[in-house]
Design a protein around this motif. Structure first.
Motif, PDB file in Angstrom:
ATOM      1  N   VAL A  18      14.213  17.395 -20.218  1.00  0.00           N
ATOM      2  CA  VAL A  18      14.450  16.574 -19.031  1.00  0.00           C
ATOM      3  C   VAL A  18      15.266  17.360 -18.022  1.00  0.00           C
ATOM      4  CG1 VAL A  18      16.555  15.487 -19.931  1.00  0.00           C
ATOM      5  CG2 VAL A  18      15.197  14.287 -18.226  1.00  0.00           C
ATOM      6  N   GLY A  19      14.958  17.129 -16.751  1.00  0.00           N
ATOM      7  CA  GLY A  19      15.716  17.739 -15.674  1.00  0.00           C
ATOM      8  C   GLY A  19      16.217  16.677 -14.722  1.00  0.00           C
ATOM      9  N   ARG A  20      17.146  17.054 -13.890  1.00  0.00           N
ATOM     10  CA  ARG A  20      17.634  16.163 -12.831  1.00  0.00           C
ATOM     11  C   ARG A  20      17.048  16.692 -11.534  1.00  0.00           C
ATOM     12  NH1 ARG A  20      19.246  16.046 -17.842  1.00  0.00           N
ATOM     13  NH2 ARG A  20      20.890  14.555 -18.309  1.00  0.00           N
ATOM     14  N   PHE A  21      16.168  15.880 -10.925  1.00  0.00           N
ATOM     15  CA  PHE A  21      15.389  16.285  -9.758  1.00  0.00           C
ATOM     16  C   PHE A  21      16.057  15.750  -8.499  1.00  0.00           C
ATOM     17  CE2 PHE A  21      11.547  15.811  -7.018  1.00  0.00           C
ATOM     18  CZ  PHE A  21      11.175  17.145  -6.987  1.00  0.00           C
ATOM     19  N   ALA A  22      16.400  16.660  -7.585  1.00  0.00           N
ATOM     20  CA  ALA A  22      17.129  16.277  -6.379  1.00  0.00           C
ATOM     21  C   ALA A  22      16.269  16.476  -5.139  1.00  0.00           C
ATOM     22  CB  ALA A  22      18.403  17.106  -6.249  1.00  0.00           C
ATOM     23  N   THR A  23      16.214  15.407  -4.332  1.00  0.00           N
ATOM     24  CA  THR A  23      15.568  15.457  -3.028  1.00  0.00           C
ATOM     25  C   THR A  23      16.605  15.038  -1.989  1.00  0.00           C
ATOM     26  OG1 THR A  23      14.780  13.177  -3.254  1.00  0.00           O
ATOM     27  CG2 THR A  23      13.282  14.936  -3.990  1.00  0.00           C
ATOM     28  N   VAL A  24      16.189  15.073  -0.723  1.00  0.00           N
ATOM     29  CA  VAL A  24      17.086  14.705   0.372  1.00  0.00           C
ATOM     30  C   VAL A  24      16.492  13.507   1.100  1.00  0.00           C
ATOM     31  CG1 VAL A  24      18.203  15.513   2.495  1.00  0.00           C
ATOM     32  CG2 VAL A  24      17.737  17.129   0.639  1.00  0.00           C
ATOM     33  N   THR A  25      17.286  12.454   1.288  1.00  0.00           N
ATOM     34  CA  THR A  25      16.816  11.263   1.995  1.00  0.00           C
ATOM     35  C   THR A  25      16.716  11.543   3.493  1.00  0.00           C
ATOM     36  OG1 THR A  25      19.028  10.360   2.357  1.00  0.00           O
ATOM     37  CG2 THR A  25      17.908   9.754   0.292  1.00  0.00           C
ATOM     38  N   GLU A  26      16.087  10.611   4.208  1.00  0.00           N
ATOM     39  CA  GLU A  26      15.931  10.760   5.662  1.00  0.00           C
ATOM     40  C   GLU A  26      17.259  10.930   6.378  1.00  0.00           C
ATOM     41  OE1 GLU A  26      13.623   7.739   7.542  1.00  0.00           O
ATOM     42  OE2 GLU A  26      11.824   8.225   6.388  1.00  0.00           O
ATOM     43  N   ASP A  27      18.324  10.305   5.853  1.00  0.00           N
ATOM     44  CA  ASP A  27      19.629  10.420   6.500  1.00  0.00           C
ATOM     45  C   ASP A  27      20.471  11.569   5.943  1.00  0.00           C
ATOM     46  OD1 ASP A  27      20.181   9.259   4.072  1.00  0.00           O
ATOM     47  OD2 ASP A  27      21.384   7.613   4.871  1.00  0.00           O
ATOM     48  N   GLY A  28      19.849  12.448   5.152  1.00  0.00           N
ATOM     49  CA  GLY A  28      20.520  13.645   4.669  1.00  0.00           C
ATOM     50  C   GLY A  28      21.313  13.490   3.390  1.00  0.00           C
ATOM     51  N   ALA A  29      21.210  12.333   2.748  1.00  0.00           N
ATOM     52  CA  ALA A  29      21.951  12.108   1.503  1.00  0.00           C
ATOM     53  C   ALA A  29      21.163  12.645   0.310  1.00  0.00           C
ATOM     54  CB  ALA A  29      22.206  10.612   1.315  1.00  0.00           C
ATOM     55  N   PRO A  30      21.850  13.097  -0.720  1.00  0.00           N
ATOM     56  CA  PRO A  30      21.135  13.545  -1.922  1.00  0.00           C
ATOM     57  C   PRO A  30      20.573  12.350  -2.693  1.00  0.00           C
ATOM     58  CG  PRO A  30      23.497  13.699  -2.251  1.00  0.00           C
ATOM     59  CD  PRO A  30      23.288  13.280  -0.825  1.00  0.00           C
ATOM     60  N   HIS A  31      19.452  12.558  -3.335  1.00  0.00           N
ATOM     61  CA  HIS A  31      18.836  11.540  -4.185  1.00  0.00           C
ATOM     62  C   HIS A  31      18.422  12.259  -5.464  1.00  0.00           C
ATOM     63  CE1 HIS A  31      15.366   9.082  -5.626  1.00  0.00           C
ATOM     64  NE2 HIS A  31      16.219   8.116  -5.368  1.00  0.00           N
ATOM     65  N   VAL A  32      19.024  11.894  -6.594  1.00  0.00           N
ATOM     66  CA  VAL A  32      18.806  12.598  -7.860  1.00  0.00           C
ATOM     67  C   VAL A  32      18.287  11.621  -8.906  1.00  0.00           C
ATOM     68  CG1 VAL A  32      19.872  14.027  -9.651  1.00  0.00           C
ATOM     69  CG2 VAL A  32      20.705  14.166  -7.297  1.00  0.00           C
ATOM     70  N   ARG A  59      11.168   6.688  -3.998  1.00  0.00           N
ATOM     71  CA  ARG A  59      11.999   7.347  -2.988  1.00  0.00           C
ATOM     72  C   ARG A  59      11.769   8.859  -2.996  1.00  0.00           C
ATOM     73  NH1 ARG A  59      13.909   6.543   1.469  1.00  0.00           N
ATOM     74  NH2 ARG A  59      14.546   4.502   0.773  1.00  0.00           N
ATOM     75  N   ARG A  60      11.638   9.460  -4.193  1.00  0.00           N
ATOM     76  CA  ARG A  60      11.483  10.926  -4.247  1.00  0.00           C
ATOM     77  C   ARG A  60      10.228  11.380  -3.518  1.00  0.00           C
ATOM     78  NH1 ARG A  60      10.272  10.847 -10.696  1.00  0.00           N
ATOM     79  NH2 ARG A  60      11.120   8.801 -10.406  1.00  0.00           N
ATOM     80  N   LEU A  61       9.148  10.588  -3.577  1.00  0.00           N
ATOM     81  CA  LEU A  61       7.904  10.957  -2.889  1.00  0.00           C
ATOM     82  C   LEU A  61       8.080  10.887  -1.376  1.00  0.00           C
ATOM     83  CD1 LEU A  61       5.344   9.073  -5.160  1.00  0.00           C
ATOM     84  CD2 LEU A  61       6.070  11.467  -5.314  1.00  0.00           C
ATOM     85  N   ALA A  62       8.709   9.812  -0.898  1.00  0.00           N
ATOM     86  CA  ALA A  62       8.978   9.693   0.538  1.00  0.00           C
ATOM     87  C   ALA A  62       9.900  10.811   1.009  1.00  0.00           C
ATOM     88  CB  ALA A  62       9.596   8.325   0.843  1.00  0.00           C
ATOM     89  N   ASN A  63      10.900  11.135   0.198  1.00  0.00           N
ATOM     90  CA  ASN A  63      11.833  12.206   0.571  1.00  0.00           C
ATOM     91  C   ASN A  63      11.116  13.539   0.700  1.00  0.00           C
ATOM     92  OD1 ASN A  63      13.881  10.319   0.461  1.00  0.00           O
ATOM     93  ND2 ASN A  63      14.670  11.001  -1.511  1.00  0.00           N
ATOM     94  N   ILE A  64      10.239  13.845  -0.247  1.00  0.00           N
ATOM     95  CA  ILE A  64       9.501  15.118  -0.211  1.00  0.00           C
ATOM     96  C   ILE A  64       8.617  15.186   1.021  1.00  0.00           C
ATOM     97  CG2 ILE A  64       7.651  16.421  -1.347  1.00  0.00           C
ATOM     98  CD1 ILE A  64       8.933  15.447  -4.046  1.00  0.00           C
ATOM     99  N   ARG A  65       7.972  14.080   1.347  1.00  0.00           N
ATOM    100  CA  ARG A  65       7.099  14.066   2.526  1.00  0.00           C
ATOM    101  C   ARG A  65       7.895  14.313   3.807  1.00  0.00           C
ATOM    102  NH1 ARG A  65       4.588   9.456  -0.545  1.00  0.00           N
ATOM    103  NH2 ARG A  65       2.643  10.328  -1.388  1.00  0.00           N
ATOM    104  N   ALA A  66       9.147  13.853   3.838  1.00  0.00           N
ATOM    105  CA  ALA A  66       9.994  14.037   5.022  1.00  0.00           C
ATOM    106  C   ALA A  66      10.718  15.379   5.028  1.00  0.00           C
ATOM    107  CB  ALA A  66      11.011  12.902   5.118  1.00  0.00           C
ATOM    108  N   ASN A  67      11.094  15.863   3.848  1.00  0.00           N
ATOM    109  CA  ASN A  67      11.835  17.120   3.728  1.00  0.00           C
ATOM    110  C   ASN A  67      11.474  17.733   2.372  1.00  0.00           C
ATOM    111  OD1 ASN A  67      13.672  19.189   3.300  1.00  0.00           O
ATOM    112  ND2 ASN A  67      15.435  18.037   4.037  1.00  0.00           N
ATOM    113  N   PRO A  68      10.703  18.798   2.365  1.00  0.00           N
ATOM    114  CA  PRO A  68      10.198  19.331   1.098  1.00  0.00           C
ATOM    115  C   PRO A  68      11.211  20.113   0.260  1.00  0.00           C
ATOM    116  CG  PRO A  68       9.434  20.689   2.907  1.00  0.00           C
ATOM    117  CD  PRO A  68      10.155  19.506   3.520  1.00  0.00           C
ATOM    118  N   LEU A  69      12.417  20.332   0.748  1.00  0.00           N
ATOM    119  CA  LEU A  69      13.399  21.114  -0.007  1.00  0.00           C
ATOM    120  C   LEU A  69      13.943  20.293  -1.176  1.00  0.00           C
ATOM    121  CD1 LEU A  69      15.298  22.888   2.885  1.00  0.00           C
ATOM    122  CD2 LEU A  69      13.374  23.730   1.518  1.00  0.00           C
ATOM    123  N   VAL A  70      13.834  20.858  -2.385  1.00  0.00           N
ATOM    124  CA  VAL A  70      14.231  20.153  -3.606  1.00  0.00           C
ATOM    125  C   VAL A  70      14.951  21.106  -4.550  1.00  0.00           C
ATOM    126  CG1 VAL A  70      12.282  18.541  -3.447  1.00  0.00           C
ATOM    127  CG2 VAL A  70      12.052  20.635  -4.804  1.00  0.00           C
TER     128      VAL A  70
END
Length: 148
Positions: A18-32, A59-70
């Motif tokens: 298992v890993g902890r997958f981090a994306t960035v929300t539209e407002d720049g907050a981390p989402h893990v 949320r992770r899918l929407a975050n990736i579509r808005a900002n692909p950095l993970v």
């Protein structure tokens, strides 16, 4: 204490469940979120599976579509701190919804790694991460698990 080379990082990634997958929300907050994953060459794959979720609009899918950095982190904790290690994957992610040969290959690899997927194949979108960075650290190189 030591930084890990790419070969050791890849070995530890391959052995992690298992890993902890981090994306960035539209407002720049981390989402893990925790996730199952597979590393193949210079790509990492994860898939939206059938485990119960509050929504399929993750949320992770929407975050990736808005900002692909993970990033994805795997680690090992023990009360004996000489056994501590972690590996971080950085990359650019894409949500793959089409039924492609790449998706079929990734799902086969994920099914080999996670037997639960053999009985209940994932039907959701595939997340592909093109790896741009691989970093790791261990307290004591001699205490790392042996591959195999």
């Amino acid at each position: 204490m030591a930084n890990l080379d790419h070969i050791v990082c890849r070995s530890l990634l391959g052995s992690a469940s298992v890993g902890r997958f981090a994306t960035v929300t539209e407002d720049g907050a981390p989402h893990v979120v925790p996730c199952c994953f597979l590393v193949d060459e210079d790509r990492l794959y994860s898939v939206v599976d059938g485990k119960p979720k509050s929504t399929t609009a993750l949320r992770r899918l929407a975050n990736i579509r808005a900002n692909p950095l993970v990033s994805l982190v795997v680690d090992h904790y023990a009360d004996d701190w000489s056994e501590l290690w972690w590996v971080r994957v950085d990359g650019s992610a894409t949500v793959v919804e089409d039924r492609t040969p790449e998706r079929a290959t990734a799902l086969a690899g994920l099914s080999d790694k996670y037997h639960q997927y053999q009985a209940d194949p994932p039907l959701g979108p595939l997340i592909r991460v093109d790896i741009t960075g691989l970093t790791g650290w261990a307290f004591d190189l001699g205490r790392l698990p042996t591959p195999g």
